[in-house]
Design a protein around this motif. Sequence first.
Motif, PDB file in Angstrom:
ATOM      1  N   SER A 107       9.665   3.771  -1.708  1.00 36.05           N
ATOM      2  CA  SER A 107      11.046   4.275  -1.629  1.00 36.05           C
ATOM      3  C   SER A 107      12.045   3.211  -1.188  1.00 36.05           C
ATOM      4  O   SER A 107      13.252   3.445  -1.247  1.00 36.05           O
ATOM      5  CB  SER A 107      11.116   5.481  -0.682  1.00 36.05           C
ATOM      6  OG  SER A 107      10.653   5.139   0.606  1.00 36.05           O
ATOM      7  N   MET A 108      11.540   2.055  -0.746  1.00 33.10           N
ATOM      8  CA  MET A 108      12.471   0.969  -0.414  1.00 33.10           C
ATOM      9  C   MET A 108      13.170   0.445  -1.666  1.00 33.10           C
ATOM     10  O   MET A 108      14.236  -0.162  -1.591  1.00 33.10           O
ATOM     11  CB  MET A 108      11.741  -0.172   0.305  1.00 33.10           C
ATOM     12  CG  MET A 108      10.806  -1.012  -0.553  1.00 33.10           C
ATOM     13  SD  MET A 108       9.343  -0.102  -1.135  1.00 33.10           S
ATOM     14  CE  MET A 108       8.538   0.219   0.414  1.00 33.10           C
ATOM     15  N   PHE A 109      12.593   0.718  -2.837  1.00 32.16           N
ATOM     16  CA  PHE A 109      13.192   0.310  -4.102  1.00 32.16           C
ATOM     17  C   PHE A 109      13.663   1.490  -4.943  1.00 32.16           C
ATOM     18  O   PHE A 109      14.582   1.353  -5.746  1.00 32.16           O
ATOM     19  CB  PHE A 109      12.200  -0.520  -4.914  1.00 32.16           C
ATOM     20  CG  PHE A 109      11.821  -1.820  -4.271  1.00 32.16           C
ATOM     21  CD1 PHE A 109      12.788  -2.731  -3.888  1.00 32.16           C
ATOM     22  CD2 PHE A 109      10.492  -2.122  -4.026  1.00 32.16           C
ATOM     23  CE1 PHE A 109      12.448  -3.930  -3.279  1.00 32.16           C
ATOM     24  CE2 PHE A 109      10.134  -3.318  -3.426  1.00 32.16           C
ATOM     25  CZ  PHE A 109      11.116  -4.225  -3.041  1.00 32.16           C
ATOM     26  N   ALA A 110      13.018   2.638  -4.787  1.00 32.97           N
ATOM     27  CA  ALA A 110      13.380   3.834  -5.548  1.00 32.97           C
ATOM     28  C   ALA A 110      13.363   5.023  -4.586  1.00 32.97           C
ATOM     29  O   ALA A 110      12.284   5.446  -4.159  1.00 32.97           O
ATOM     30  CB  ALA A 110      12.396   4.067  -6.687  1.00 32.97           C
ATOM     31  N   PRO A 111      14.505   5.536  -4.197  1.00 30.73           N
ATOM     32  CA  PRO A 111      14.573   6.610  -3.204  1.00 30.73           C
ATOM     33  C   PRO A 111      13.629   7.768  -3.537  1.00 30.73           C
ATOM     34  O   PRO A 111      13.648   8.309  -4.633  1.00 30.73           O
ATOM     35  CB  PRO A 111      16.032   7.050  -3.268  1.00 30.73           C
ATOM     36  CG  PRO A 111      16.770   5.843  -3.741  1.00 30.73           C
ATOM     37  CD  PRO A 111      15.836   5.174  -4.708  1.00 30.73           C
ATOM     38  N   GLY A 112      12.788   8.115  -2.574  1.00 31.04           N
ATOM     39  CA  GLY A 112      11.844   9.206  -2.776  1.00 31.04           C
ATOM     40  C   GLY A 112      10.654   8.832  -3.624  1.00 31.04           C
ATOM     41  O   GLY A 112       9.831   9.684  -3.946  1.00 31.04           O
ATOM     42  N   GLY A 113      10.529   7.562  -3.985  1.00 29.14           N
ATOM     43  CA  GLY A 113       9.453   7.139  -4.865  1.00 29.14           C
ATOM     44  C   GLY A 113       8.113   7.045  -4.155  1.00 29.14           C
ATOM     45  O   GLY A 113       7.991   6.394  -3.120  1.00 29.14           O
ATOM     46  N   PHE A 114       7.121   7.702  -4.697  1.00 26.01           N
ATOM     47  CA  PHE A 114       5.775   7.621  -4.156  1.00 26.01           C
ATOM     48  C   PHE A 114       4.779   7.958  -5.260  1.00 26.01           C
ATOM     49  O   PHE A 114       5.143   8.448  -6.334  1.00 26.01           O
ATOM     50  CB  PHE A 114       5.592   8.574  -2.963  1.00 26.01           C
ATOM     51  CG  PHE A 114       5.616  10.038  -3.335  1.00 26.01           C
ATOM     52  CD1 PHE A 114       4.448  10.702  -3.694  1.00 26.01           C
ATOM     53  CD2 PHE A 114       6.808  10.743  -3.346  1.00 26.01           C
ATOM     54  CE1 PHE A 114       4.474  12.045  -4.036  1.00 26.01           C
ATOM     55  CE2 PHE A 114       6.839  12.088  -3.687  1.00 26.01           C
ATOM     56  CZ  PHE A 114       5.669  12.741  -4.037  1.00 26.01           C
ATOM     57  N   GLY A 115       3.521   7.705  -4.979  1.00 21.74           N
ATOM     58  CA  GLY A 115       2.460   8.047  -5.913  1.00 21.74           C
ATOM     59  C   GLY A 115       1.136   8.046  -5.182  1.00 21.74           C
ATOM     60  O   GLY A 115       1.093   7.828  -3.970  1.00 21.74           O
ATOM     61  N   THR A 116       0.068   8.281  -5.905  1.00 22.05           N
ATOM     62  CA  THR A 116      -1.267   8.300  -5.307  1.00 22.05           C
ATOM     63  C   THR A 116      -2.153   7.310  -6.040  1.00 22.05           C
ATOM     64  O   THR A 116      -2.422   7.470  -7.236  1.00 22.05           O
ATOM     65  CB  THR A 116      -1.889   9.708  -5.375  1.00 22.05           C
ATOM     66  OG1 THR A 116      -1.022  10.631  -4.714  1.00 22.05           O
ATOM     67  CG2 THR A 116      -3.242   9.725  -4.689  1.00 22.05           C
ATOM     68  N   ALA A 117      -2.600   6.291  -5.320  1.00 23.49           N
ATOM     69  CA  ALA A 117      -3.475   5.265  -5.890  1.00 23.49           C
ATOM     70  C   ALA A 117      -4.922   5.744  -5.818  1.00 23.49           C
ATOM     71  O   ALA A 117      -5.371   6.233  -4.782  1.00 23.49           O
ATOM     72  CB  ALA A 117      -3.306   3.960  -5.129  1.00 23.49           C
ATOM     73  N   ASP A 118      -5.662   5.574  -6.914  1.00 28.56           N
ATOM     74  CA  ASP A 118      -7.054   6.020  -6.941  1.00 28.56           C
ATOM     75  C   ASP A 118      -7.889   5.309  -5.886  1.00 28.56           C
ATOM     76  O   ASP A 118      -8.653   5.940  -5.156  1.00 28.56           O
ATOM     77  CB  ASP A 118      -7.662   5.783  -8.320  1.00 28.56           C
ATOM     78  CG  ASP A 118      -7.045   6.669  -9.390  1.00 28.56           C
ATOM     79  OD1 ASP A 118      -6.425   7.684  -9.034  1.00 28.56           O
ATOM     80  OD2 ASP A 118      -7.192   6.343 -10.585  1.00 28.56           O
ATOM     81  N   CYS A 119      -7.760   3.998  -5.814  1.00 28.92           N
ATOM     82  CA  CYS A 119      -8.524   3.236  -4.829  1.00 28.92           C
ATOM     83  C   CYS A 119      -7.766   1.970  -4.445  1.00 28.92           C
ATOM     84  O   CYS A 119      -7.235   1.267  -5.309  1.00 28.92           O
ATOM     85  CB  CYS A 119      -9.906   2.870  -5.373  1.00 28.92           C
ATOM     86  SG  CYS A 119     -10.957   2.005  -4.186  1.00 28.92           S
ATOM     87  N   ILE A 120      -7.735   1.700  -3.150  1.00 35.04           N
ATOM     88  CA  ILE A 120      -7.128   0.482  -2.615  1.00 35.04           C
ATOM     89  C   ILE A 120      -8.176  -0.219  -1.768  1.00 35.04           C
ATOM     90  O   ILE A 120      -8.817   0.400  -0.916  1.00 35.04           O
ATOM     91  CB  ILE A 120      -5.897   0.802  -1.747  1.00 35.04           C
ATOM     92  CG1 ILE A 120      -4.824   1.528  -2.564  1.00 35.04           C
ATOM     93  CG2 ILE A 120      -5.330  -0.468  -1.118  1.00 35.04           C
ATOM     94  CD1 ILE A 120      -3.687   2.074  -1.716  1.00 35.04           C
ATOM     95  N   ILE A 121      -8.361  -1.507  -2.024  1.00 33.84           N
ATOM     96  CA  ILE A 121      -9.308  -2.303  -1.236  1.00 33.84           C
ATOM     97  C   ILE A 121      -8.560  -3.500  -0.648  1.00 33.84           C
ATOM     98  O   ILE A 121      -7.914  -4.253  -1.382  1.00 33.84           O
ATOM     99  CB  ILE A 121     -10.480  -2.812  -2.093  1.00 33.84           C
ATOM    100  CG1 ILE A 121     -11.193  -1.651  -2.790  1.00 33.84           C
ATOM    101  CG2 ILE A 121     -11.468  -3.602  -1.225  1.00 33.84           C
ATOM    102  CD1 ILE A 121     -12.226  -2.105  -3.821  1.00 33.84           C
ATOM    103  N   LEU A 122      -8.657  -3.659   0.660  1.00 32.64           N
ATOM    104  CA  LEU A 122      -8.053  -4.812   1.315  1.00 32.64           C
ATOM    105  C   LEU A 122      -9.168  -5.759   1.752  1.00 32.64           C
ATOM    106  O   LEU A 122     -10.026  -5.394   2.556  1.00 32.64           O
ATOM    107  CB  LEU A 122      -7.231  -4.376   2.527  1.00 32.64           C
ATOM    108  CG  LEU A 122      -6.563  -5.513   3.297  1.00 32.64           C
ATOM    109  CD1 LEU A 122      -5.478  -6.172   2.448  1.00 32.64           C
ATOM    110  CD2 LEU A 122      -5.965  -5.009   4.608  1.00 32.64           C
ATOM    111  N   ASN A 123      -9.160  -6.951   1.183  1.00 31.64           N
ATOM    112  CA  ASN A 123     -10.103  -8.007   1.565  1.00 31.64           C
ATOM    113  C   ASN A 123      -9.310  -9.174   2.146  1.00 31.64           C
ATOM    114  O   ASN A 123      -8.869 -10.063   1.415  1.00 31.64           O
ATOM    115  CB  ASN A 123     -10.908  -8.489   0.351  1.00 31.64           C
ATOM    116  CG  ASN A 123     -11.866  -7.441  -0.180  1.00 31.64           C
ATOM    117  OD1 ASN A 123     -12.543  -6.772   0.585  1.00 31.64           O
ATOM    118  ND2 ASN A 123     -11.936  -7.308  -1.501  1.00 31.64           N
ATOM    119  N   GLY A 124      -9.088  -9.156   3.441  1.00 34.03           N
ATOM    120  CA  GLY A 124      -8.322 -10.230   4.071  1.00 34.03           C
ATOM    121  C   GLY A 124      -6.890 -10.251   3.586  1.00 34.03           C
ATOM    122  O   GLY A 124      -6.153  -9.275   3.733  1.00 34.03           O
TER     123      GLY A 124
END
Length: 208
Positions: A107-124
């Motif tokens: 929403s910092m770029f599109a007011p009210g903008g959101f979604g659902t990501a299937d999978c997020i992996i953070l490696n460092g």
Amino acid sequence: MERSQVPTEHARHYSPSSAARWLNCTASVALNEQLPDESSPYAEEGTLAHAVCEYKLRKFLGQQCVPPLGDITNEMNDSADGYVAFVSEHIKDENSVVLVEQRVDFSMFAPGGFGTADCIILNGDELHIIDFKYGKGVKVDTSYNPQMMLYAIGACELFAALYDIRNVVMSIYQPRIDNIDTFVTAASELYEWGDTVVRKAVKDIETG
């Protein structure tokens, strides 16, 4: 306990799944608001396949989950097993952070903008976004894919306070047509795209 299911809530104007349309044809937003929401057997099939993927991935990760209800076919099970195997290949070690069906906010770029990501992996300092596609009609490409890029920005925001994310890897896993596609970019490039392309489209939509 609720059964595993894919969230169906979407941002009114700025859904990632329709980003290719509203970014390139800002007038389409007003037109589509006048149309009734409709489902289809293909959409329902895709929703169930996603739920099977979510269940199997959570089970693999040792998270509490309950099998989804529905007419689950062997093809769905096989596709979900392949998806879980693909995700597991990108979990680096015990320090990796893995989020399943995670809501992300851009929403910092599109007011009210959101979604659902299937999978997020953070490696460092590297973030990986994986999106499962069950459709077999159109091959989905990740290169500068606006849906994936919006997911990625939202995912970066989730970790921004604690991690200095430098690179973002975006992957489409589309098993029914043997399409596994990956695109890598810098996090800074994503934010530049959001600040220019997304902001401009939103401004045109809001003032049009």
